[in-house]
Design an enzyme around this catalytic site. Structure first.
Site, PDB file in Angstrom:
ATOM      1  CG  HIS A 229      11.865  26.086  50.137  1.00 14.22           C
ATOM      2  ND1 HIS A 229      13.067  25.518  50.485  1.00 14.22           N
ATOM      3  CD2 HIS A 229      10.803  25.705  50.878  1.00 14.22           C
ATOM      4  CE1 HIS A 229      12.374  24.555  51.411  1.00 14.22           C
ATOM      5  NE2 HIS A 229      11.321  24.833  51.481  1.00 14.22           N
ATOM      6  CG  HIS A 267      21.307  27.166  53.016  1.00 11.63           C
ATOM      7  ND1 HIS A 267      20.800  27.146  54.234  1.00 11.63           N
ATOM      8  CD2 HIS A 267      20.200  26.144  52.432  1.00 11.63           C
ATOM      9  CE1 HIS A 267      19.765  26.031  54.465  1.00 11.63           C
ATOM     10  NE2 HIS A 267      19.475  25.743  53.282  1.00 11.63           N
ATOM     11  CG  ASP A 323      17.448  23.453  45.259  1.00  6.97           C
ATOM     12  OD1 ASP A 323      16.910  22.615  45.036  1.00  6.97           O
ATOM     13  OD2 ASP A 323      17.123  24.589  46.214  1.00  6.97           O
TER      14      ASP A 323
HETATM   15  N1  CMC Z   1      23.373  35.039  44.358  1.00  6.09           N
HETATM   16  C1  CMC Z   1      23.660  36.181  44.572  1.00  6.09           C
HETATM   17  N2  CMC Z   1      23.836  36.836  45.644  1.00  6.09           N
HETATM   18  C2  CMC Z   1      23.017  36.266  46.656  1.00  6.09           C
HETATM   19  C3  CMC Z   1      22.707  34.946  46.585  1.00  6.09           C
HETATM   20  C4  CMC Z   1      22.711  34.431  45.444  1.00  6.09           C
HETATM   21  N3  CMC Z   1      22.337  33.075  45.305  1.00  6.09           N
HETATM   22  N4  CMC Z   1      22.204  34.459  47.877  1.00  6.09           N
HETATM   23  C5  CMC Z   1      22.302  35.680  48.808  1.00  6.09           C
HETATM   24  N5  CMC Z   1      22.836  36.682  48.050  1.00  6.09           N
HETATM   25  C6  CMC Z   1      23.286  37.812  48.525  1.00  6.09           C
HETATM   26  C7  CMC Z   1      22.201  38.768  48.630  1.00  6.09           C
HETATM   27  O1  CMC Z   1      22.135  39.606  47.448  1.00  6.09           O
HETATM   28  C8  CMC Z   1      22.543  39.576  49.738  1.00  6.09           C
HETATM   29  O2  CMC Z   1      23.432  40.605  49.260  1.00  6.09           O
HETATM   30  P1  CMC Z   1      23.455  42.078  50.166  1.00  6.09           P
HETATM   31  O3  CMC Z   1      23.795  41.820  51.567  1.00  6.09           O
HETATM   32  O4  CMC Z   1      24.567  42.581  49.369  1.00  6.09           O
HETATM   33  O5  CMC Z   1      22.257  42.721  49.776  1.00  6.09           O
HETATM   34  C9  CMC Z   1      23.168  38.595  50.894  1.00  6.09           C
HETATM   35  O6  CMC Z   1      23.760  37.563  49.790  1.00  6.09           O
HETATM   36  C10 CMC Z   1      22.205  38.155  51.845  1.00  6.09           C
HETATM   37  O7  CMC Z   1      20.884  37.535  50.976  1.00  6.09           O
HETATM   38  P2  CMC Z   1      19.680  37.319  51.934  1.00  6.09           P
HETATM   39  O8  CMC Z   1      18.580  37.081  50.807  1.00  6.09           O
HETATM   40  O9  CMC Z   1      19.358  38.243  52.916  1.00  6.09           O
HETATM   41  O10 CMC Z   1      19.983  36.021  52.626  1.00  6.09           O
HETATM   42  P3  CMC Z   1      19.074  34.786  52.819  1.00  6.09           P
HETATM   43  O11 CMC Z   1      19.679  34.092  53.971  1.00  6.09           O
HETATM   44  O12 CMC Z   1      17.730  35.065  52.926  1.00  6.09           O
HETATM   45  O13 CMC Z   1      19.212  33.882  51.666  1.00  6.09           O
HETATM   46  C11 CMC Z   1      18.631  32.348  49.802  1.00  6.09           C
HETATM   47  C12 CMC Z   1      18.884  32.675  51.391  1.00  6.09           C
HETATM   48  C13 CMC Z   1      18.605  30.894  49.694  1.00  6.09           C
HETATM   49  C14 CMC Z   1      17.341  32.832  49.846  1.00  6.09           C
HETATM   50  C15 CMC Z   1      19.555  33.073  48.963  1.00  6.09           C
HETATM   51  O14 CMC Z   1      20.653  32.651  49.117  1.00  6.09           O
HETATM   52  C16 CMC Z   1      18.773  32.862  47.539  1.00  6.09           C
HETATM   53  O15 CMC Z   1      18.031  33.660  46.917  1.00  6.09           O
HETATM   54  N6  CMC Z   1      19.513  31.765  46.852  1.00  6.09           N
HETATM   55  C17 CMC Z   1      19.179  31.604  45.331  1.00  6.09           C
HETATM   56  C18 CMC Z   1      17.995  30.700  45.474  1.00  6.09           C
HETATM   57  C19 CMC Z   1      18.315  29.329  45.910  1.00  6.09           C
HETATM   58  O16 CMC Z   1      19.056  28.656  45.449  1.00  6.09           O
HETATM   59  N7  CMC Z   1      17.370  28.898  46.832  1.00  6.09           N
HETATM   60  C20 CMC Z   1      17.423  27.497  47.383  1.00  6.09           C
HETATM   61  C21 CMC Z   1      17.902  27.427  48.924  1.00  6.09           C
HETATM   62  S1  CMC Z   1      18.665  25.840  49.377  1.00  6.09           S
HETATM   63  C22 CMC Z   1      17.708  24.650  49.121  1.00  6.09           C
HETATM   64  C23 CMC Z   1      15.971  24.975  49.256  1.00  6.09           C
HETATM   65  O17 CMC Z   1      15.691  25.543  50.388  1.00  6.09           O
HETATM   66  O18 CMC Z   1      15.481  24.530  48.632  1.00  6.09           O
END
Ligand code: CMC
Length: 386
Positions: A229, A267, A323
């Site tokens: 986050h 996201h 971010d």
């Molecule tokens: N880099 C590489 N792969 C990713 C990323 C990423 N940043 N984000 C998602 N994925 C992949 C993940 O590995 C998964 O792949 P697979 O289906 O092959 O296993 C797929 O996408 C779905 O991931 P998820 O974790 O189920 O998706 P989510 O909707 O829960 O993810 C998230 C949202 C923000 C947690 C994730 O995109 C992430 O970890 N991003 C990096 C951290 C980040 O930048 N966070 C800030 C979010 S936005 C602003 C805020 O809230 O502060």
């Protein structure tokens, strides 16, 4: 068997991990259109707000649902300025924590303490005034944390300055140029609100127990801290800095093939470019035209990593989020990386307060259910017989 809210008590329910796709209330505060990459605060497009408005004005909008008149704006700005002072006990708490303490822990503790002393917060018919105190004081606390960490000194607020100018003044012990204040103010505006994100939701969960607004904001602060986050801005900058001088394609391949995530990418709602990141990238491009080599190098690396990453993740709907470019912009403004998430917190305070107050108007205890898959009726054995 169905209970009186239409919930089945017997059938195996659908389980939405991470509460994805679960609606828990109606709200008029914010629309996040993840498909079109659009964001609206009370119906106003974020691009238009970033170009024409300012953090104080959108704080008013988020608390009252309408843009202020000239008089309302003047009174609101004065109210924010009047609430900036910090109690000595809060300043002493900030001075007393060990240097290596994560500033988010200090921020959380300081806001909890401010809440403990704020007896007027008990008047729940004036939650907007409590929100104004929170929005004002959280900025003073973050500035105090930053300035005490770097110089050991606390600078008293200046009531003649606007909210963002005063924050930078308290942080640095001297005023910042107008264009730097404007850039920081736009960053705060862009971070001010984002619907039912994890920190806002945790604040709503806390208020739903009829706790108090400060406790709800403290829950939100603690939830924002995580790297999935708000903590992603600092993690993204670290990742960008580790990529300086490296081949961006190989660097990104290395991150992905080792099973790590690209910080500042992806996201839950946006499956396209986050509209805030579009604006922040433009702001960064404009800022580095007249900046020193260090920040320019960071920004140029960020642009290369962004391109390399999108090639690999864009088709999966993983694009830069708010971010990714924030760290380089905050570095340009002169904010240290460990203060990025606290700065995110002071920016998000109006959004938190807005949702917390909205939820209270039609409160119902939040208490979801887990589907139990364990055993029942296990015979208890005395400790000596296990
Ligand atoms: N880099 C590489 N792969 C990713 C990323 C990423 N940043 N984000 C998602 N994925 C992949 C993940 O590995 C998964 O792949 P697979 O289906 O092959 O296993 C797929 O996408 C779905 O991931 P998820 O974790 O189920 O998706 P989510 O909707 O829960 O993810 C998230 C949202 C923000 C947690 C994730 O995109 C992430 O970890 N991003 C990096 C951290 C980040 O930048 N966070 C800030 C979010 S936005 C602003 C805020 O809230 O502060």
């Amino acid at each position: 068997m169905i209970n009186n809210h239409g919930v089945s008590l017997t059938e195996k329910p659908q389980i939405n991990l991470g509460l994805e796709g679960v609606y828990f209330m109606e709200s008029k505060i914010c629309k996040v259109d993840g498909k079109a990459g659009k964001l609206y605060y009370y119906g106003y497009d974020i691009g238009e707000l970033a170009a024409a408005s300012n953090f104080e004005e959108i704080s008013y909008l988020l608390l009252y649902g309408e843009l202020p008149t000239t008089k309302q704006m003047k009174d609101f700005s004065s109210a924010l300025a009047e609430e900036r002072n910090l109690d000595d006990r809060v300043i002493n708490l900030i001075k007393g924590v060990p240097q290596e303490t994560n500033p988010m822990h200090t921020l959380s503790a300081a806001m909890d303490l401010i809440g403990a002393y704020d007896k007027s917060a008990e008047n729940t018919s004036d939650n907007e005034s409590t929100s104004i105190r929170i929005i004002s004081k959280i900025a003073s606390v973050v500035a105090a944390i930053g300035s005490i960490r770097s110089s050991g000194k606390y600078t008293n607020p200046d009531p003649k300055l606007g909210h963002t100018a005063n924050f930078l003044y308290m942080l640095n012990g001297e005023p910042k140029p107008k264009e730097v204040v404007k850039l920081a103010d736009t960053m705060f505006l862009l971070h001010a609100e984002h619907s039912s994100n994890a920190s806002t939701f945790s604040g709503i969960v806390t208020i739903s127990t009829l706790s108090d607004i400060y406790s709800a904001v403290v829950s939100a602060i603690n939830t924002l801290k995580g790297s999935l986050h708000g903590g992603a801005d600092e993690a993204a900058l670290k990742m960008i800095m580790s990529g300086v001088g490296k081949d961006p394609d190989k660097y990104i391949d290395g991150i992905i093939s080792s099973g790590n995530r690209i910080m500042g990418f992806g996201h839950r709602v946006y499956k396209t470019y986050d509209p805030r990141a579009v604006i922040i990238k433009e702001q960064l491009k404009a800022a580095i035209r007249n900046t020193d080599d260090r920040v320019k190098k960071i920004a140029d690396t960020a642009f290369m990593i962004e391109e390399a990453a999108i090639k690999r993740t864009g088709q999966k709907g993983i694009w830069p989020n708010v971010d990714f470019f924030s760290g380089p912009v905050y570095s340009y403004i002169g904010i240290e990386p460990e203060l990025f998430t606290p700065v995110f917190a002071l920016s998000r305070a109006p959004g938190w307060c807005s949702h917390i107050v909205e939820y209270l108007k039609n409160n119902r205890l939040i208490r979801p259910t887990v589907y139990y898959t364990g055993e029942t009726g296990r015979p208890y054995k005395e400790i000596n017989g296990r």
